[in-house]
Design a protein around this motif. Sequence first.
Motif, PDB file in Angstrom:
ATOM      1  N   ALA A  93       0.884  -1.042  -0.017  1.00 30.18           N
ATOM      2  CA  ALA A  93      -0.064   0.079   0.169  1.00 30.18           C
ATOM      3  C   ALA A  93       0.930   1.246  -0.033  1.00 30.18           C
ATOM      4  CB  ALA A  93      -0.816   0.060   1.218  1.00 30.18           C
TER       5      ALA A  93
ATOM      6  N   SER B   3       2.459   1.861  -3.356  1.00 28.31           N
ATOM      7  CA  SER B   3       1.330   2.156  -4.456  1.00 28.31           C
ATOM      8  C   SER B   3       1.042   3.760  -4.195  1.00 28.31           C
ATOM      9  CB  SER B   3       0.134   1.406  -4.174  1.00 28.31           C
ATOM     10  OG  SER B   3      -0.808   1.907  -4.852  1.00 28.31           O
ATOM     11  N   GLY B   4       1.241   4.209  -3.049  1.00 28.10           N
ATOM     12  CA  GLY B   4       0.826   5.762  -2.605  1.00 28.10           C
ATOM     13  C   GLY B   4       2.030   6.404  -3.306  1.00 28.10           C
TER      14      GLY B   4
ATOM     15  N   HIS C 251       1.749   6.552  -7.065  1.00 29.35           N
ATOM     16  CA  HIS C 251       0.785   7.195  -7.480  1.00 29.35           C
ATOM     17  C   HIS C 251       1.212   8.653  -7.674  1.00 29.35           C
ATOM     18  CE1 HIS C 251      -3.400   8.785  -8.072  1.00 29.35           C
ATOM     19  NE2 HIS C 251      -3.260   9.610  -7.194  1.00 29.35           N
ATOM     20  N   TYR C 252       1.908   9.028  -6.722  1.00 28.18           N
ATOM     21  CA  TYR C 252       2.407  10.401  -6.611  1.00 28.18           C
ATOM     22  C   TYR C 252       3.374  11.004  -7.712  1.00 28.18           C
ATOM     23  CZ  TYR C 252       5.386  14.348  -5.172  1.00 28.18           C
ATOM     24  OH  TYR C 252       6.317  15.596  -5.301  1.00 28.18           O
TER      25      TYR C 252
END
Length: 592
Positions: A84, A87-88, A91-92
């Motif tokens: 997780a 993934s963050g 994404h950024y």
Amino acid sequence: MTAALPGARRRGRDAGPRARFRDLLPYLAEHRPVLVGVIVLGVIGAGLSLAQPLLVEQVVTRVQAGTGIGTIVAAVAVVVAVGAVLSGVQHYLLQRTGTSVVLSARTRLIRHLLRLPVADFDRRRTGDLVARVGTDTTLLYAVLTQGLVDAVGGSLTFFGAIIGMAILDPVLLGLTVLIVLFAIVVVGGLTRRIRTASRRQQDAVGTLTAEVERSISAVRTIRAAGATDRETDAVLGVARKAWSAGVDVARASAPVVPIASLTLNLAFLVVIGVGGFRVAAGAITIGSLVAFLLFLFLMVMPLGQAFGAASSVASALGALGRITEVLELPQETADDAADAVPTSSPAPAIAFDSVSFSYRGADGAVVEVLHDVSFEVPRGTRTALVGPSGAGKSTMLSLLERFYDVDGGEIRIGGIDLKRLPREVLRAQFGYVEQDAPALAGTIRDNLTLAAPLATEEDCLRALDAVNLRSAVLKHREGLDAQVGEEGVLLSGGERQRLAIARALLADAPILLLDESTSNLDGRNEQLLRDSLAAAAEGRTTVVIAHRLSTVVDADQIVVVDGGRVVAAGPHAELLDASPLYRELAATQLLV
């Protein structure tokens, strides 16, 4: 060569180049280090995702065997949490890089646009070009944020899941692959339709932007003509066409999401049904079936993302085609062979020698504008170009600035063919005031220093003094920093004209080119400006286009132009006797 006729419509919208995926690569290559980092995170994330089914299988197996599961559950929790976080971060980085790609595209497009030959602006609508810089480049954002780079990690997850499923149960894998292949074939066909529809939509949006820009820029004329309702209806008609093109895109892309959903549900049902029988038959264990289902989700999830990305990328490629169409237009020539420099030779400041020039119309027909034009402008003198509208006078100034190149003959500046002078050097010889005296949105200072960025405030005020505009400027609290409004709307026509002349004077060029420079002035300001120009032109060469002969009767030379030809030249008194056309022009203005 011939230039495009001003106002000619651009080529058909379907004639533009079709962008391919590889055309996106130069935009991505600029951000290679960040993209590599994103890909590495995607690979790690894919590995963590693929570990989860195997860990869950162990949980199920240990539960069935009645052994402890604390350690394995903790491992599952750690894997999920780390995945997780990664993934963050990914994404950024993708969002940031997507924004950077848009900036890169806009930078390339703006740099290219502002260096296109003037003829290209003559035949293309401003609003459509603006839409390519704004709307079309924004669609490139979707290329990254909706799955292109993410596809690397997704691909690893997809193929890793297939390998895991093949190890667990090749029979169930075969059934799943058949369903997925069918979906891939269908979506592939839809992608081509989406790309074509997206290109049409972007063209329609560009046309709408151009129509709105045209209407807003002429809003006073439209109101005064009582044409507001008709103009509104016309623009709304274009808006409806853009809406219809958007509906076509929606219609083409609508099946993508249902197909992805149907693929997942159908594969899930097949695995549950057939897998249940295989568990009952002892072909596989319950733990293996659970792990297979988790691998199935891991396989279908990136596939669904890929379907969505295919739709977004297809739209982006449609927009990229419009961007590429502009980027493939040739810029003004680089003047690699231009190596001459202006000299102080006794040659005339300007000489037209048998110059011919033609525009090319929208239908490809050649429209001749100048025919065998010859005349000279001695240094330090004032020459006026007069004649009926459409005679070719403004075109001569455009040729001097090399907005267009002559078809035949030669133009010399100080005895040097102007094609031998680099464009920047050539244009530095002129202080040019256009016919409509445009003002750029911004401040008075911005407009004044456009050609003289190092000018001081005192320099600016002296230039304003020369055109009798200083008092009008200083009445504003902001002074030189007062805004002039869009296209100078906060200034009167006469003020815009005087501001343009002040800008030319501030540039301190040796040659002044004035196209109808006093047409918007009242009698008092016209006389003041004439006196100021006479003082400012001391030691300069001046070429002025005038319809009001009273402003040029004292010129050293008056060149009479009619139908693209020079029909007479000389001082005012001589032309009254020698030129019937000049005598007619003078008579209509009560000068004889």
